[in-house]
Scaffold this motif. Structure first.
Motif, PDB file in Angstrom:
ATOM      1  N   ASP A  32      25.237 -17.515  41.132  1.00 45.69           N
ATOM      2  CA  ASP A  32      25.475 -16.160  40.620  1.00 45.69           C
ATOM      3  C   ASP A  32      26.950 -15.927  40.293  1.00 45.69           C
ATOM      4  N   ILE A  33      27.710 -17.020  40.141  1.00 47.61           N
ATOM      5  CA  ILE A  33      29.158 -16.992  39.850  1.00 47.61           C
ATOM      6  C   ILE A  33      29.826 -15.780  40.521  1.00 47.61           C
ATOM      7  N   ALA A  34      29.818 -15.829  41.841  1.00 42.24           N
ATOM      8  CA  ALA A  34      30.152 -14.668  42.666  1.00 42.24           C
ATOM      9  C   ALA A  34      31.637 -14.317  42.625  1.00 42.24           C
ATOM     10  N   LEU A  35      31.905 -13.007  42.542  1.00 44.76           N
ATOM     11  CA  LEU A  35      33.228 -12.436  42.737  1.00 44.76           C
ATOM     12  C   LEU A  35      33.267 -11.794  44.123  1.00 44.76           C
ATOM     13  N   LYS A  36      34.360 -12.044  44.848  1.00 45.53           N
ATOM     14  CA  LYS A  36      34.501 -11.500  46.191  1.00 45.53           C
ATOM     15  C   LYS A  36      35.908 -10.950  46.363  1.00 45.53           C
ATOM     16  N   SER A  37      36.060 -10.034  47.301  1.00 46.84           N
ATOM     17  CA  SER A  37      37.375  -9.531  47.666  1.00 46.84           C
ATOM     18  C   SER A  37      37.352  -9.062  49.114  1.00 46.84           C
ATOM     19  N   SER A  38      38.374  -9.463  49.861  1.00 50.04           N
ATOM     20  CA  SER A  38      38.490  -9.039  51.259  1.00 50.04           C
ATOM     21  C   SER A  38      39.074  -7.633  51.363  1.00 50.04           C
ATOM     22  N   ALA A  66      31.353   1.235  44.889  1.00 47.67           N
ATOM     23  CA  ALA A  66      30.467   2.182  44.207  1.00 47.67           C
ATOM     24  C   ALA A  66      30.850   2.334  42.744  1.00 47.67           C
ATOM     25  N   ALA A  67      32.146   2.324  42.453  1.00 45.89           N
ATOM     26  CA  ALA A  67      32.601   2.456  41.072  1.00 45.89           C
ATOM     27  C   ALA A  67      32.209   1.246  40.247  1.00 45.89           C
ATOM     28  N   VAL A  68      32.357   0.052  40.809  1.00 48.96           N
ATOM     29  CA  VAL A  68      31.944  -1.172  40.108  1.00 48.96           C
ATOM     30  C   VAL A  68      30.461  -1.105  39.772  1.00 48.96           C
ATOM     31  N   ASP A  69      29.665  -0.743  40.751  1.00 51.34           N
ATOM     32  CA  ASP A  69      28.217  -0.679  40.535  1.00 51.34           C
ATOM     33  C   ASP A  69      27.863   0.316  39.435  1.00 51.34           C
ATOM     34  N   ALA A  70      28.494   1.479  39.447  1.00 53.32           N
ATOM     35  CA  ALA A  70      28.196   2.503  38.438  1.00 53.32           C
ATOM     36  C   ALA A  70      28.589   2.030  37.043  1.00 53.32           C
ATOM     37  N   CYS A  71      29.736   1.376  36.927  1.00 54.53           N
ATOM     38  CA  CYS A  71      30.178   0.897  35.610  1.00 54.53           C
ATOM     39  C   CYS A  71      29.253  -0.185  35.071  1.00 54.53           C
ATOM     40  N   LEU A  72      28.825  -1.088  35.941  1.00 54.35           N
ATOM     41  CA  LEU A  72      27.948  -2.170  35.500  1.00 54.35           C
ATOM     42  C   LEU A  72      26.578  -1.635  35.098  1.00 54.35           C
ATOM     43  N   ILE A  95      23.667  -1.732  31.279  1.00 54.10           N
ATOM     44  CA  ILE A  95      22.263  -2.160  31.256  1.00 54.10           C
ATOM     45  C   ILE A  95      21.734  -2.062  29.819  1.00 54.10           C
ATOM     46  N   PRO A  96      20.930  -3.042  29.357  1.00 56.05           N
ATOM     47  CA  PRO A  96      20.260  -4.118  30.096  1.00 56.05           C
ATOM     48  C   PRO A  96      21.100  -5.393  30.187  1.00 56.05           C
ATOM     49  N   TRP A  97      20.967  -6.057  31.331  1.00 52.56           N
ATOM     50  CA  TRP A  97      21.583  -7.357  31.565  1.00 52.56           C
ATOM     51  C   TRP A  97      20.483  -8.418  31.430  1.00 52.56           C
ATOM     52  N   ARG A  98      20.624  -9.293  30.453  1.00 53.39           N
ATOM     53  CA  ARG A  98      19.553 -10.260  30.169  1.00 53.39           C
ATOM     54  C   ARG A  98      19.831 -11.661  30.703  1.00 53.39           C
ATOM     55  N   LYS A  99      21.073 -12.107  30.672  1.00 59.27           N
ATOM     56  CA  LYS A  99      21.386 -13.486  31.087  1.00 59.27           C
ATOM     57  C   LYS A  99      22.288 -13.447  32.308  1.00 59.27           C
ATOM     58  N   GLY A 100      21.983 -14.248  33.298  1.00 59.23           N
ATOM     59  CA  GLY A 100      22.757 -14.279  34.536  1.00 59.23           C
ATOM     60  C   GLY A 100      22.093 -15.215  35.542  1.00 59.23           C
ATOM     61  N   PRO A 101      22.189 -14.969  36.817  1.00 58.26           N
ATOM     62  CA  PRO A 101      22.632 -13.749  37.517  1.00 58.26           C
ATOM     63  C   PRO A 101      24.154 -13.710  37.729  1.00 58.26           C
ATOM     64  N   PHE A 102      24.619 -12.531  38.122  1.00 55.74           N
ATOM     65  CA  PHE A 102      26.019 -12.309  38.458  1.00 55.74           C
ATOM     66  C   PHE A 102      26.093 -11.596  39.810  1.00 55.74           C
ATOM     67  N   ARG A 103      27.192 -11.845  40.510  1.00 54.12           N
ATOM     68  CA  ARG A 103      27.510 -11.025  41.682  1.00 54.12           C
ATOM     69  C   ARG A 103      28.927 -10.496  41.509  1.00 54.12           C
ATOM     70  N   PHE A 104      29.005  -9.192  41.306  1.00 54.75           N
ATOM     71  CA  PHE A 104      30.287  -8.499  41.255  1.00 54.75           C
ATOM     72  C   PHE A 104      30.507  -7.857  42.619  1.00 54.75           C
ATOM     73  N   PHE A 105      31.123  -8.577  43.521  1.00 57.88           N
ATOM     74  CA  PHE A 105      31.427  -8.061  44.852  1.00 57.88           C
ATOM     75  C   PHE A 105      30.131  -7.671  45.570  1.00 57.88           C
ATOM     76  N   ASP A 106      29.892  -6.389  45.841  1.00 55.28           N
ATOM     77  CA  ASP A 106      28.681  -5.987  46.561  1.00 55.28           C
ATOM     78  C   ASP A 106      27.481  -5.791  45.634  1.00 55.28           C
ATOM     79  N   THR A 107      27.693  -5.917  44.333  1.00 54.96           N
ATOM     80  CA  THR A 107      26.621  -5.655  43.369  1.00 54.96           C
ATOM     81  C   THR A 107      26.044  -6.973  42.857  1.00 54.96           C
ATOM     82  N   HIS A 108      24.791  -7.195  43.150  1.00 55.10           N
ATOM     83  CA  HIS A 108      24.088  -8.376  42.638  1.00 55.10           C
ATOM     84  C   HIS A 108      23.298  -7.960  41.403  1.00 55.10           C
ATOM     85  N   ILE A 109      23.584  -8.596  40.271  1.00 54.40           N
ATOM     86  CA  ILE A 109      22.894  -8.286  39.020  1.00 54.40           C
ATOM     87  C   ILE A 109      21.791  -9.314  38.818  1.00 54.40           C
TER      88      ILE A 109
END
Length: 333
Positions: A70-76, A84-90, A94-108
């Motif tokens: 899921d080519i994960a992004l993480k941050s300590s 919450a802001a990342v999740d709302a922007c992502l 929508i729609p997300w067709r190709k992935g998966p992705f993990r933007f910190f706490d948000t799994h797409i």
């Protein structure tokens, strides 16, 4: 700030990369191509999508794993408000067709498990370390990031969807934060917009494009001509079972898609490759798309594969054609 002053700088780095060598001819025309696509051809959702990308919060201590599925992004140092802001922007993309992705706490959880395709393709290709790569029909760039993770020197993707461009830039924002640079660029163009006979790329990928082209032979020729002598083509496309010379041309739709033109047998596809001068063309994988690989999710709520198949026979499309069977072809220029 205007869209033009916001979006066009995204391409400064790739234009600089193209200035010397075989890509210089493309660099001469690319600024005008981008201006025409992004600013002269209106798209009603472009500003909304751009607003979502620009609203992504700045995050520090970012780490990226381009080799995870899921080519994960993480941050300590991620706060709840930032998460919450990342999740709302992502969700604004929508729609997300190709992935998966993990933007910190948000799994797409995207419509396609593109990591499965990568797992089928990657064992058969020449090592990408140090290579300059073209990804045709790159979608939102999932495979481009995997190519970069495999050591590619530079990855250039072409795909005309402006939503895919915004999704790509969302990931690139944080990858640049993690690594200081991200040597991958998505150009919102078609393969037909790439200057002919560049002979510039070490590897060219075309995955899920050939059957959308009215002239598949022209597409194969374009792909070959983009490769340097000895460069490698990685071609993934729909095929049907059958003998040399057999091709399916749908009467209208195929699996509810309007823009499907020619679906050859594997042997016919290999012949097409040979006829345009590709060498050592061979089939390295055959796979029937499963309902687990392509499906509707929270991040892509529209109809998906199960809606495109015969409800009484998953081996047939809704129109009665053979269900999607995909081949991976490797060849050299």
């Amino acid at each position: 700030m205007s869209e033009q002053s916001t979006i066009l700088p995204w391409f400064d780095d790739v234009l600089s990369f193209m200035q010397d060598g075989p890509l210089a001819r493309w660099a001469e025309v690319l600024p005008q191509q981008l201006n025409e696509i992004l600013h002269e051809k209106e798209h009603g959702d472009q500003q909304r999508w751009l607003d979502s990308v620009l609203a992504l919060p700045e995050i520090t201590a970012v780490e990226a794993d381009l080799n995870s599925h899921d080519i994960a992004l993480k941050s300590s140092e991620l706060s709840e408000q930032q998460s919450a802001a990342v999740d709302a922007c992502l969700r604004g993309l929508i729609p997300w067709r190709k992935g998966p992705f993990r933007f910190f706490d948000t799994h797409i959880d995207t419509e396609w498990r593109s990591d499965w395709k990568w797992d089928r393709v990657a064992p058969h290709i020449a090592p990408l370390h140090g290579r300059v790569v073209l990804d045709v029909g790159c979608g939102s760039g999932y495979h481009m990031w995997r190519m970069l993770g495999a050591g590619a020197k530079r990855v250039i993707g072409v795909d005309p969807s402006r939503l895919f461009l915004m999704q790509f830039q969302a990931y690139k924002k944080y990858l640049q934060s993690a690594q200081g640079q991200a040597n991958a660029d998505l150009l919102p163009l078609k393969m037909e917009d790439v200057p002919p006979r560049l002979k510039a790329f070490d590897t060219v990928f075309s995955m899920g494009v050939l059957y959308h082209r009215k002239s598949p032979i022209d597409h194969l020729q374009e792909l070959k001509d983009a490769l340097r002598p000895g460069g490698e083509l990685v071609l993934e496309t729909l095929v049907i079972d059958g003998p040399l010379g057999e091709v399916l041309m749908p009467e209208d739709r195929y699996a509810m898609m309007r823009n499907v033109w020619f679906i050859p047998t594997p042997e016919t596809l290999l012949l097409w490759c040979r006829r345009v001068g590709l060498k050592n063309a061979r089939v390295v994988d055959l796979n029937q798309t499963s309902l687990d690989e392509q499906r509707a999710t929270e991040w892509m709520r529209f109809n998906s594969l199960k809606d495109f198949l015969d409800p009484t026979d998953a081996n047939k499309t809704a129109e009665g054609y053979p269900a999607p069977l995909r081949a991976v072809i490797i060849a050299e220029a």
